[in-house]
Design an enzyme around this catalytic site. Sequence first.
Site, PDB file in Angstrom:
ATOM      1  N   GLY A  12     -19.305  46.045  96.442  1.00  0.00           N
ATOM      2  CA  GLY A  12     -18.490  45.994  95.222  1.00  0.00           C
ATOM      3  C   GLY A  12     -17.029  45.748  95.557  1.00  0.00           C
ATOM      4  O   GLY A  12     -16.626  45.801  96.732  1.00  0.00           O
ATOM      5  N   GLU A  14     -15.339  43.057  95.682  1.00  0.00           N
ATOM      6  CA  GLU A  14     -15.146  41.943  96.614  1.00  0.00           C
ATOM      7  C   GLU A  14     -14.056  40.979  96.143  1.00  0.00           C
ATOM      8  O   GLU A  14     -13.642  40.082  96.886  1.00  0.00           O
ATOM      9  CB  GLU A  14     -16.454  41.168  96.805  1.00  0.00           C
ATOM     10  CG  GLU A  14     -17.582  41.961  97.491  1.00  0.00           C
ATOM     11  CD  GLU A  14     -18.461  42.707  96.498  1.00  0.00           C
ATOM     12  OE1 GLU A  14     -18.079  42.830  95.318  1.00  0.00           O
ATOM     13  OE2 GLU A  14     -19.542  43.179  96.917  1.00  0.00           O
ATOM     14  N   GLY A  15     -13.643  41.132  94.878  1.00  0.00           N
ATOM     15  CA  GLY A  15     -12.689  40.174  94.305  1.00  0.00           C
ATOM     16  C   GLY A  15     -13.411  39.241  93.334  1.00  0.00           C
ATOM     17  O   GLY A  15     -12.968  38.110  93.088  1.00  0.00           O
ATOM     18  N   LYS A  16     -14.517  39.739  92.771  1.00  0.00           N
ATOM     19  CA  LYS A  16     -15.317  38.920  91.848  1.00  0.00           C
ATOM     20  C   LYS A  16     -14.495  38.475  90.639  1.00  0.00           C
ATOM     21  O   LYS A  16     -14.583  37.334  90.204  1.00  0.00           O
ATOM     22  CB  LYS A  16     -16.551  39.707  91.366  1.00  0.00           C
ATOM     23  CG  LYS A  16     -17.499  40.097  92.492  1.00  0.00           C
ATOM     24  CD  LYS A  16     -18.642  40.953  91.988  1.00  0.00           C
ATOM     25  CE  LYS A  16     -18.236  42.301  91.474  1.00  0.00           C
ATOM     26  NZ  LYS A  16     -17.732  43.255  92.498  1.00  0.00           N
ATOM     27  N   THR A  42     -10.317  42.912  88.634  1.00  0.00           N
ATOM     28  CA  THR A  42      -8.877  42.706  88.499  1.00  0.00           C
ATOM     29  C   THR A  42      -8.534  41.228  88.467  1.00  0.00           C
ATOM     30  O   THR A  42      -9.017  40.452  89.289  1.00  0.00           O
ATOM     31  CB  THR A  42      -8.135  43.339  89.701  1.00  0.00           C
ATOM     32  OG1 THR A  42      -8.680  44.640  89.915  1.00  0.00           O
ATOM     33  CG2 THR A  42      -6.641  43.413  89.473  1.00  0.00           C
ATOM     34  N   THR A 129     -18.659  56.909  89.495  1.00  0.00           N
ATOM     35  CA  THR A 129     -17.423  56.726  88.717  1.00  0.00           C
ATOM     36  C   THR A 129     -17.377  57.708  87.539  1.00  0.00           C
ATOM     37  O   THR A 129     -16.431  57.683  86.763  1.00  0.00           O
ATOM     38  CB  THR A 129     -17.342  55.289  88.176  1.00  0.00           C
ATOM     39  OG1 THR A 129     -18.490  55.070  87.333  1.00  0.00           O
ATOM     40  CG2 THR A 129     -17.333  54.261  89.291  1.00  0.00           C
ATOM     41  N   GLN A 223     -20.495  45.267  90.525  1.00  0.00           N
ATOM     42  CA  GLN A 223     -20.853  45.988  91.751  1.00  0.00           C
ATOM     43  C   GLN A 223     -21.203  44.983  92.872  1.00  0.00           C
ATOM     44  O   GLN A 223     -20.738  43.866  92.837  1.00  0.00           O
ATOM     45  CB  GLN A 223     -21.994  46.988  91.503  1.00  0.00           C
ATOM     46  CG  GLN A 223     -21.581  48.171  90.625  1.00  0.00           C
ATOM     47  CD  GLN A 223     -21.609  47.888  89.128  1.00  0.00           C
ATOM     48  OE1 GLN A 223     -22.572  47.347  88.620  1.00  0.00           O
ATOM     49  NE2 GLN A 223     -20.566  48.251  88.414  1.00  0.00           N
ATOM     50  N   ARG A 301      -9.450  55.714  93.327  1.00  0.00           N
ATOM     51  CA  ARG A 301      -9.808  56.334  94.611  1.00  0.00           C
ATOM     52  C   ARG A 301      -9.492  55.377  95.766  1.00  0.00           C
ATOM     53  O   ARG A 301      -9.631  54.164  95.626  1.00  0.00           O
ATOM     54  CB  ARG A 301     -11.317  56.651  94.647  1.00  0.00           C
ATOM     55  CG  ARG A 301     -11.720  57.792  93.742  1.00  0.00           C
ATOM     56  CD  ARG A 301     -13.223  58.025  93.794  1.00  0.00           C
ATOM     57  NE  ARG A 301     -13.966  56.930  93.196  1.00  0.00           N
ATOM     58  CZ  ARG A 301     -15.295  56.819  93.240  1.00  0.00           C
ATOM     59  NH1 ARG A 301     -16.011  57.727  93.887  1.00  0.00           N
ATOM     60  NH2 ARG A 301     -15.902  55.814  92.655  1.00  0.00           N
ATOM     61  N   ASP A 331      -5.809  37.183 103.456  1.00  0.00           N
ATOM     62  CA  ASP A 331      -4.441  37.588 103.792  1.00  0.00           C
ATOM     63  C   ASP A 331      -4.347  39.039 104.247  1.00  0.00           C
ATOM     64  O   ASP A 331      -3.376  39.414 104.912  1.00  0.00           O
ATOM     65  CB  ASP A 331      -3.509  37.344 102.593  1.00  0.00           C
ATOM     66  CG  ASP A 331      -4.043  38.009 101.321  1.00  0.00           C
ATOM     67  OD1 ASP A 331      -5.176  37.709 100.923  1.00  0.00           O
ATOM     68  OD2 ASP A 331      -3.330  38.864 100.761  1.00  0.00           O
TER      69      ASP A 331
END
Length: 422
Positions: A12, A14-16, A42, A129, A223, A301, A331
């Site tokens: 989860g 991963e930057g999806k 995000t 969560t 996820q 968290r 990066d």
Amino acid sequence: MANIVLVGAQWGDEGKGKIIDVLTGTSDVVVRSQGGNNAGHTIVHGRKKFVLRLIPSGILRPNKVCVIGNGVVIDPIALLGEIEELRAQGVKIDGNLLISDCAHLVLPYHRLIDERREQLKGKQKIGTTKRGIGPAYGDKAARVGLRMSDLMQPPVFSAKLQVRVRDNNQILRTFGAKPISFKQVEAAYLEAGVKLRPFVTNTVVYLHRALAAKKKILFEGAQGTFLDLDHGTYPYVTSSNTTAGGACTGSGVPPHRVDEVMGVMKAYTTRVGEGPLPSEDAGITNMLHGMGREFGAVTGRARRCGWFDAVATHFATMVNGIDSLAVTNLDGLDSVEVIKICTAYRLDGKTLDVPPSDHQAFARCEAVYEEMPGWKCSTEKARSFKELPPAARRYLQRIAALTGAKLAVVSVGPHRDQTIHV
Ligand code: GDP
Ligand code: IMO
Ligand code: MG
């Protein structure tokens, strides 16, 4: 390719969300098929940061239809909160959000039971969560869940809710928790139901009409592979199928209409919550946290961090049928002198090239590493593969080869333009 299923290839986060936002540019419809508001995707646009929990990340582009499919579990109060937040940020919701009438509801007793179960487990806790996801999917499987279509019929909803509150209050009492008030939940949910009514429809039919009209569909996984209820590190998993098959069952779109599966993975590994993570490393965790990175989008968290785990991502390629890869957060490794890649596990004197299915064995695995030189410079401004330092290109090619899929996208920052199409 027309219809793409995008899945997380790790644990989860991963930057999806960022990759979905990029890919939505060439899609017509974006669909969430599983999970609930345990997800936090995000997207950064200029100075604005959006964290999508239930609404597909495609919502930020105008004229894209976003679908919350039948496989998602919806907390209506949380969903309304998210809709209001987005509206306040100037995002258009009306007319481009559809919610499945078959999606199950997360109710307050689900959240309370989730919380109490975690407390009672003590050291064995999953680290959920606390959004009630496990109990809500549990009720769905036990055939005692309430669905969006129930909420659309107040007398039906009230009658079913009364029985469920009665039963769940008994559970709460045995857990030593306070029972909840049927009247309060009924009032709050019916009010939310009125506000959600304009969005609720038969999304299976909508998606099949979209397919017939040759619309391009993008399935936004939530996820990641190792949080999958069947294929993850059970019981340290979530309660839905996060792997590619979940996109079909959770939307009603048949498997042969999927043209491509894209796996998203970070250039390193992270996990939030308990459970095995063989390549976990205190050095890289401290480095990333020191840079202010890797704090959970939903719960805040601190995420556990480690080196890239190719045993895990290779397995992810297998179970998801990953064709192409998007590697994010390259990066994050810009300042690392020597980069490690986990290429195998050692367990009881044996070398493994696939993760053990038993979580106890998984937790005892030791990572076997190969090393590569770092590039020691910023990659954030690179906009093409050849603009990346040679060491970074070699690293990307190596992790893609070990994972067993074609490198398609590299992300070098959270912004939309910090994306390289390979
Ligand atoms: P998701 O749940 O898979 O959508 O991922 P999250 O949004 O929970 O976590 C990924 C984090 O990495 C977010 O803070 C993103 O803004 C950020 N991010 C995504 N891609 C990149 C990247 O290439 N570089 C950097 N620096 N941040 C990234
Ligand atoms: P996105 O979509 C990372 C983790 C929790 C916990 C386990 C079970 O943002 O990648 P749950 O509340 O689902 O019962 O928790 O799963 N988890 C996630 N970890 N990213 C997520 O979503 C997650 N959703 C759940 O931390 O370990
Ligand atoms: Mg996330």
